[in-house]
Design an enzyme around this catalytic site. Sequence first.
Site, PDB file in Angstrom:
ATOM      1  N   ARG A  67      26.288 -20.789 108.024  1.00 54.44           N
ATOM      2  CA  ARG A  67      26.866 -21.996 108.632  1.00 54.44           C
ATOM      3  C   ARG A  67      26.399 -23.275 107.947  1.00 54.44           C
ATOM      4  NH1 ARG A  67      26.370 -18.434 112.711  1.00 54.44           N
ATOM      5  NH2 ARG A  67      24.308 -19.188 113.248  1.00 54.44           N
ATOM      6  N   GLU A 104      11.770 -13.656 115.233  1.00 54.01           N
ATOM      7  CA  GLU A 104      11.202 -13.297 116.531  1.00 54.01           C
ATOM      8  C   GLU A 104      10.824 -11.805 116.532  1.00 54.01           C
ATOM      9  OE1 GLU A 104      13.736 -14.833 119.479  1.00 54.01           O
ATOM     10  OE2 GLU A 104      12.291 -14.467 121.086  1.00 54.01           O
TER      11      GLU A 104
HETATM   12  P1  AMP Z   1      15.386 -20.608 112.440  1.00 51.20           P
HETATM   13  O1  AMP Z   1      15.047 -20.051 111.084  1.00 51.20           O
HETATM   14  O2  AMP Z   1      14.694 -19.912 113.554  1.00 51.20           O
HETATM   15  O3  AMP Z   1      15.211 -22.114 112.492  1.00 51.20           O
HETATM   16  O4  AMP Z   1      16.912 -20.282 112.705  1.00 51.20           O
HETATM   17  C1  AMP Z   1      17.884 -21.041 112.134  1.00 51.20           C
HETATM   18  C2  AMP Z   1      19.080 -20.221 111.727  1.00 51.20           C
HETATM   19  O5  AMP Z   1      19.458 -19.260 112.715  1.00 51.20           O
HETATM   20  C3  AMP Z   1      20.274 -21.107 111.536  1.00 51.20           C
HETATM   21  O6  AMP Z   1      21.003 -20.641 110.427  1.00 51.20           O
HETATM   22  C4  AMP Z   1      21.051 -20.978 112.819  1.00 51.20           C
HETATM   23  O7  AMP Z   1      22.427 -21.063 112.570  1.00 51.20           O
HETATM   24  C5  AMP Z   1      20.666 -19.624 113.370  1.00 51.20           C
HETATM   25  N1  AMP Z   1      20.362 -19.644 114.803  1.00 51.20           N
HETATM   26  C6  AMP Z   1      19.156 -19.390 115.369  1.00 51.20           C
HETATM   27  N2  AMP Z   1      19.227 -19.439 116.697  1.00 51.20           N
HETATM   28  C7  AMP Z   1      20.498 -19.759 117.014  1.00 51.20           C
HETATM   29  C8  AMP Z   1      21.197 -19.993 118.244  1.00 51.20           C
HETATM   30  N3  AMP Z   1      20.603 -19.900 119.444  1.00 51.20           N
HETATM   31  N4  AMP Z   1      22.509 -20.328 118.163  1.00 51.20           N
HETATM   32  C9  AMP Z   1      23.118 -20.436 116.986  1.00 51.20           C
HETATM   33  N5  AMP Z   1      22.526 -20.220 115.798  1.00 51.20           N
HETATM   34  C10 AMP Z   1      21.231 -19.887 115.802  1.00 51.20           C
END
Ligand code: AMP
Length: 180
Positions: A67, A104
């Site tokens: 995205r 996670e």
């Molecule tokens: P992080 O590495 O944990 O910051 O996760 C970011 C990535 O995971 C991004 O590419 C987001 O699009 C996706 N992502 C994580 N959690 C969500 C969520 N609750 N809703 C949509 N996309 C998420």
Amino acid sequence: MDEVRQKIIALLKENIRNVPDFPKAGIQFKDITPLLRNPDTLELTSQILSRPFRNANIDYVVGLESRGFLFGTNLAQDLHAGFVPIRKPGKLPAETISATYALEYGEDTIEIHKDSFATGDRVLIHDDLIATGGSALAATELVEQLGAEVAGYSFIAELAALSGRDQLKENIPIDILLAL
Ligand code: AMP
């Protein structure tokens, strides 16, 4: 923050939909497809993302699969910068370097082409959403390993409860349009 910007951001927020239990039970998925589908929010998101970085001398916008690609190329065009994709393993055809980071549950790996930057290039890292910050941090490592400098971070939204922004380097500008 000026009043018009606040109104635009409120409109963008209204066009992000919460989908409970996707892709698995317990996850509140923040779906930006309504924002993409609406011509006004599509245009406004693009415009408002680039504003804080117009004078930041950005050479490349790095977009995170997948995205981060949706607005990443447009953001790069608005800043008259190039666009560099960071992808999941096995997708980029030429020589790559990779970084692995904790999720996670389990871990994930991302890759970038080894010849993406020249030493000292200024890079803006972009994704639709920052959750834990793990992927943005791993992207930072890749950019720095290739001799470039992370000059900013740009996200449409943050999951504020997860404090992902605290993972990122303090002295680098972060622009996040809205909190969810
Ligand atoms: P992080 O590495 O944990 O910051 O996760 C970011 C990535 O995971 C991004 O590419 C987001 O699009 C996706 N992502 C994580 N959690 C969500 C969520 N609750 N809703 C949509 N996309 C998420």
